[in-house]
Design a protein around this motif. Structure first.
Motif, PDB file in Angstrom:
ATOM      1  N   UNK A  76       0.935  -1.206   0.406  1.00 38.81           N
ATOM      2  CA  UNK A  76       0.376   0.215   0.003  1.00 38.81           C
ATOM      3  C   UNK A  76       1.246   1.015   0.270  1.00 38.81           C
ATOM      4  N   UNK A  77       1.948   1.599   0.861  1.00 41.67           N
ATOM      5  CA  UNK A  77       3.061   2.173   0.744  1.00 41.67           C
ATOM      6  C   UNK A  77       3.061   2.667  -0.686  1.00 41.67           C
ATOM      7  N   UNK A  78       3.596   1.832  -1.093  1.00 44.91           N
ATOM      8  CA  UNK A  78       4.297   1.466  -3.021  1.00 44.91           C
ATOM      9  C   UNK A  78       3.160   2.544  -4.568  1.00 44.91           C
ATOM     10  N   UNK A  92      -7.515  12.359  -6.065  1.00 41.67           N
ATOM     11  CA  UNK A  92      -7.856  11.588  -5.742  1.00 41.67           C
ATOM     12  C   UNK A  92      -7.173  10.942  -4.548  1.00 41.67           C
ATOM     13  N   UNK A  93      -8.729  11.405  -3.558  1.00 41.22           N
ATOM     14  CA  UNK A  93      -8.263  11.175  -2.242  1.00 41.22           C
ATOM     15  C   UNK A  93      -7.868   9.545  -1.801  1.00 41.22           C
ATOM     16  N   UNK A  94      -6.438   9.871  -0.752  1.00 39.48           N
ATOM     17  CA  UNK A  94      -6.761   8.606  -0.353  1.00 39.48           C
ATOM     18  C   UNK A  94      -6.627   7.940   1.238  1.00 39.48           C
ATOM     19  N   UNK A  95      -7.502   7.278   1.941  1.00 37.34           N
ATOM     20  CA  UNK A  95      -7.482   7.107   2.707  1.00 37.34           C
ATOM     21  C   UNK A  95      -7.533   5.873   3.148  1.00 37.34           C
ATOM     22  N   UNK A  96      -6.093   5.454   3.958  1.00 41.49           N
ATOM     23  CA  UNK A  96      -5.204   3.980   4.270  1.00 41.49           C
ATOM     24  C   UNK A  96      -6.293   3.959   5.417  1.00 41.49           C
ATOM     25  N   UNK A 101      -1.536   0.148  13.851  1.00 43.16           N
ATOM     26  CA  UNK A 101      -1.853   1.640  14.480  1.00 43.16           C
ATOM     27  C   UNK A 101      -0.189   2.253  14.662  1.00 43.16           C
ATOM     28  N   UNK A 102       0.572   1.409  14.204  1.00 40.20           N
ATOM     29  CA  UNK A 102       2.220   2.148  14.673  1.00 40.20           C
ATOM     30  C   UNK A 102       2.670   3.381  13.512  1.00 40.20           C
ATOM     31  N   UNK A 103       2.629   4.095  15.416  1.00 39.90           N
ATOM     32  CA  UNK A 103       2.877   6.074  14.732  1.00 39.90           C
ATOM     33  C   UNK A 103       3.302   5.998  13.735  1.00 39.90           C
ATOM     34  N   UNK A 104       4.734   5.073  13.230  1.00 39.45           N
ATOM     35  CA  UNK A 104       5.867   5.823  12.539  1.00 39.45           C
ATOM     36  C   UNK A 104       5.227   5.241  10.329  1.00 39.45           C
ATOM     37  N   UNK A 105       4.622   4.019  10.510  1.00 34.22           N
ATOM     38  CA  UNK A 105       3.509   4.206   9.306  1.00 34.22           C
ATOM     39  C   UNK A 105       1.914   4.972   9.246  1.00 34.22           C
ATOM     40  N   UNK A 106       1.750   5.491  10.066  1.00 26.21           N
ATOM     41  CA  UNK A 106       0.400   6.756  10.363  1.00 26.21           C
ATOM     42  C   UNK A 106       1.568   8.217   9.848  1.00 26.21           C
ATOM     43  N   UNK A 107       3.013   8.377  10.168  1.00 28.79           N
ATOM     44  CA  UNK A 107       3.891   9.357  10.079  1.00 28.79           C
ATOM     45  C   UNK A 107       4.117   8.889   8.280  1.00 28.79           C
ATOM     46  N   UNK A 108       4.515   7.537   7.862  1.00 32.43           N
ATOM     47  CA  UNK A 108       4.918   7.710   6.739  1.00 32.43           C
ATOM     48  C   UNK A 108       3.956   7.543   5.382  1.00 32.43           C
ATOM     49  N   UNK A 109       3.196   7.659   6.596  1.00 35.53           N
ATOM     50  CA  UNK A 109       1.447   7.549   4.877  1.00 35.53           C
ATOM     51  C   UNK A 109       1.429   8.774   4.741  1.00 35.53           C
ATOM     52  N   UNK A 113       1.539  11.077   1.326  1.00 39.18           N
ATOM     53  CA  UNK A 113       0.255  11.850   1.083  1.00 39.18           C
ATOM     54  C   UNK A 113      -1.075  11.728   1.051  1.00 39.18           C
ATOM     55  N   UNK A 114      -1.122  10.810   1.439  1.00 39.77           N
ATOM     56  CA  UNK A 114      -2.149  10.206   2.667  1.00 39.77           C
ATOM     57  C   UNK A 114      -3.213  11.320   3.215  1.00 39.77           C
ATOM     58  N   UNK A 115      -4.984  11.114   2.364  1.00 41.42           N
ATOM     59  CA  UNK A 115      -5.461  12.459   2.798  1.00 41.42           C
ATOM     60  C   UNK A 115      -6.327  11.784   4.375  1.00 41.42           C
ATOM     61  N   UNK A 116      -6.608  10.663   4.550  1.00 40.24           N
ATOM     62  CA  UNK A 116      -6.556  10.647   6.291  1.00 40.24           C
ATOM     63  C   UNK A 116      -6.059   9.043   6.296  1.00 40.24           C
ATOM     64  N   UNK A 117      -5.807   8.217   7.637  1.00 42.93           N
ATOM     65  CA  UNK A 117      -5.357   7.236   8.155  1.00 42.93           C
ATOM     66  C   UNK A 117      -6.361   7.190   9.273  1.00 42.93           C
TER      67      UNK A 117
END
Length: 148
Positions: A76-78, A92-96, A101-109, A113-117
């Motif tokens: 999904x990151x790629x 296009x809005x991307x909602x992860x 719930x790892x803070x690193x995953x959230x920050x990286x997304x 350019x993620x619009x929401x997590x």
């Protein structure tokens, strides 16, 4: 005045169980948009990058993408990174939608350019409420860009 057909919601999710739960939540809250599923990142990129060109895929880009992070093949990151770097797709809005719930995953997304997590809850009632709120916000309250 003619109304335009509703754009689809693209769900990129490899788990049949999670997709079934999402489908139930969409139906309960009367989501009018068609729902498309890609089971891995490669399939999602094939549809999105080939939209209007690839045989068998819808001719319309989705209104938004609900994207799992941990997918077979291209993760999904790629997928997120490629979407946000593509001038035709980046708006296009991307909602992860991930179990992480790892803070690193959230920050990286968000950096990608993620619009929401959103984290996937274990309880179905909580999942249903998250989906209701997210779809209300993105499809009813927000003004989405007209792409494609």
């Amino acid at each position: 005045m003619a109304t335009l057909p509703l754009k689809p919601i693209l769900v990129v999710e490899d788990s049949a169980e999670d997709f079934t739960a999402l489908g139930r939540a969409f139906r309960k809250h009367a989501l009018r948009n068609p729902v498309l599923r890609c089971e891995d990142g490669d399939q999602a990129l094939e549809y999105l990058q080939g939209c209007g060109k690839a045989t068998g895929w819808p001719q319309t880009l989705p209104a938004l993408v609900l994207l799992d992070l941990n997918l077979p093949g291209t993760d999904g990151r790629t997928v997120l990174s490629k979407l946000k770097q593509d001038t035709r797709l980046h708006s296009i809005p991307v909602i992860i939608f991930s179990t992480s719930s790892n803070a690193r995953d959230i920050e990286d997304c968000y950096k990608l350019g993620a619009n929401s997590y959103l984290t996937k809850p274990i309880e179905y009632a909580v999942l249903e409420e998250k989906i209701r709120l997210a779809m209300h916000y993105w499809l009813d309250a927000s003004e989405l860009p007209f792409a494609n």
